[in-house]
Motif scaffolding. Structure first.
Motif, PDB file in Angstrom:
ATOM      1  N   PRO A   1       0.829  -1.305  -0.046  1.00  0.00           N
ATOM      2  CA  PRO A   1       0.009   0.066  -0.048  1.00  0.00           C
ATOM      3  C   PRO A   1       0.800   1.133   0.110  1.00  0.00           C
TER       4      PRO A   1
ATOM      5  N   PHE B   1       6.057   0.681   7.914  1.00  0.00           N
ATOM      6  CA  PHE B   1       4.929  -0.403   7.448  1.00  0.00           C
ATOM      7  C   PHE B   1       5.121  -1.538   8.201  1.00  0.00           C
TER       8      PHE B   1
ATOM      9  N   THR C   1       0.176  -6.069  10.264  1.00  0.00           N
ATOM     10  CA  THR C   1      -1.054  -5.424  10.057  1.00  0.00           C
ATOM     11  C   THR C   1      -1.241  -4.809   8.775  1.00  0.00           C
ATOM     12  N   SER C   2      -0.246  -4.992   7.824  1.00  0.00           N
ATOM     13  CA  SER C   2      -0.424  -4.350   6.527  1.00  0.00           C
ATOM     14  C   SER C   2      -0.866  -2.995   6.565  1.00  0.00           C
ATOM     15  N   SER C   3      -0.329  -2.242   7.269  1.00  0.00           N
ATOM     16  CA  SER C   3      -0.517  -0.700   7.660  1.00  0.00           C
ATOM     17  C   SER C   3       0.501   0.075   7.989  1.00  0.00           C
ATOM     18  N   TRP C   4       0.363   1.355   7.514  1.00  0.00           N
ATOM     19  CA  TRP C   4       1.347   2.649   7.863  1.00  0.00           C
ATOM     20  C   TRP C   4       1.118   3.171   9.042  1.00  0.00           C
ATOM     21  N   ASP C   5       2.229   3.365   9.963  1.00  0.00           N
ATOM     22  CA  ASP C   5       2.000   4.227  11.001  1.00  0.00           C
ATOM     23  C   ASP C   5       3.132   5.583  10.903  1.00  0.00           C
TER      24      ASP C   5
END
Length: 415
Positions: free
Chosen positions: A103, A153, A157-161
């Motif tokens: 992503p 990344f 969780t396959s998400s950016w913080d």
């Protein structure tokens, strides 16, 4: 290697009654499927409902990181073709010639054109730090500014913080991760953008990021301003050293108007457990031997007392000798790239990968005319330092426009 626990993660609770592999208990089935290379997970997920749940990142990556040794994890390359907030990064697995899109990074509507950032991995996390960009809120609007932003990344969780920003904004800087300590070190840098061949600021400050605390701490700065440098870690345990090589400092003008960088021929080193003071190493080559430091990679091998430091300079690969503080020729690339070609240089699974693009012309028929369409293939020449042997492979990257290694940012990660 210990078997995975009998109870899966909370996300798998509803799948415990489903069979992963007919005729085998789910514990054993989970261990078998955990050995499948990461690049194949996406293609295997649609097989059945139980596999769709099992091959989710939250389940499988945690299982692989916990129960598989480092050597069995997939060592893959992460490529950032452009600004990661507008163009998706890609994972590339050379062993299986597989590509996987990630992503895009969270977008900031006020900034654009991020480049010269640094990407580094720790465990199943990928970090994107700093860089140079254009900010619509600054004046003049066409002058690039360094960035202090930090993103992570999480593959679980396959998400950016978004993380705490660096104390000093910077791009084109040296960066290393300290194994088993959850810390990242950065040093030097500046504001130069890839759109400009010269100019930009330089800096000497250094700092350390504590991942657990999400906090940056200032360290002793470099002996002098240094941007465009490379960093790596040497030693282990109580004898770790943070090395910073090459880069440029002051600039001069040719004919009174053309700015030219003065590139450094030396290196500096910080002993992390001896007060964090910098020590200058000295020039690594003689005047006129080469203009600047080439692309650097570090290869760790159990049979070597210290990691191997390799440099790609044109079509030749050199190896750094610490005792003499000199670069000695190791080998030459079998298929030499042209002087103006963009070349990538990375280390994966103890091998050196030299990457170039091969462009072919495909003829595409349309109703009205015959159009020429350029399709680029990734040509990878792989050198094994221990065996002193070369091999090669070709892959078709799913990137548009074509990959430019002069501006792309790359790092490796084990998943």
């Amino acid at each position: 290697m210990s078997p995975p626990c009998s109870s899966f993660s909370s996300e798998e609770t509803r799948a415990q009654t489903l069979t992963l592999i007919p005729g085998l208990p789910n514990d054993l089935s989970g261990l078998i499927l955990a050995l499948v290379p990461y690049s194949h997970h996406t293609r295997l997920k649609p097989t059945c409902k139980s596999w769709r749940i099992f091959f989710s990142p939250k389940t499988l990556i945690s299982l692989r990181q916990k129960h598989l040794p480092q050597s069995r994890l997939s060592h893959v390359l992460c490529i950032f073709p452009q600004d990661p907030s507008i163009a998706s990064p890609y994972l590339f697995d050379p062993r299986n010639l597989a590509w996987c899109a990630l992503p895009p990074m969270p977008c900031n509507p006020y900034v654009y054109g991020l480049c010269n950032f640094t990407s580094i991995s720790i465990g199943p996390d990928l970090y994107v730090l700093g860089g140079s960009l254009f900010d619509t809120r600054s004046f003049p609007i066409d002058r690039p500014s360094p960035s202090s932003s930090a993103f992570r990344f999480n593959f679980v969780t396959s998400s950016w913080d978004r993380l705490s920003p660096m104390l000093s904004p910077r791009g084109s800087f040296a960066c290393v991760a300290i194994p088993d300590s959850d810390r990242i070190l950065v040093a030097g840098g500046g504001s130069r953008h890839t759109m400009f061949g010269a100019a930009g600021s330089r800096m000497s400050s250094a700092e350390m990021y504590d991942i657990g605390r999400d906090e940056w701490v200032a360290l002793d700065g470099l002996p002098r301003f240094r941007a465009g440098c490379v960093g790596f870690l040497m030693g282990n345990g109580k004898e770790r050293e943070f090395w910073v090589m090459g880069g440029y400092g002051e600039s001069r003008t040719v004919s009174g108007c053309f700015p030219v960088d003065d590139y450094y021929r030396d290196a500096v080193m910080m002993e992390l457990n001896s007060g964090g003071k910098w020590r200058e190493i000295g020039d690594m080559w003689e005047e006129g031997e080469r203009r600047r430091l080439g692309k650097i990679v570090v290869v760790a091998d159990e049979d070597w007392e210290v990691p191997g430091i390799f440099m790609l300079d044109g079509s030749d690969i050199f190896r750094y000798d610490m005792a003499s503080n000199r670069w000695w020729k190791e080998t030459s690339v079998p298929r030499k790239p042209s002087d103006d070609a963009s070349v990538g240089f990375v280390a994966l699974d103890g091998e050196l990968h030299v990457m170039t693009l091969l462009t072919t012309v495909d003829l595409t028929e349309t109703r009205r005319s015959r159009q020429h369409k350029k399709a680029a293939s990734l040509f990878i020449q792989i050198y094994h330092p221990g065996k002193k042997a070369w091999r090669s492979l070709i892959s078709k990257p799913p990137l548009h426009p074509n990959l430019n290694f002069k501006t792309a940012v790359m790092c490796t990660i084990r998943l």
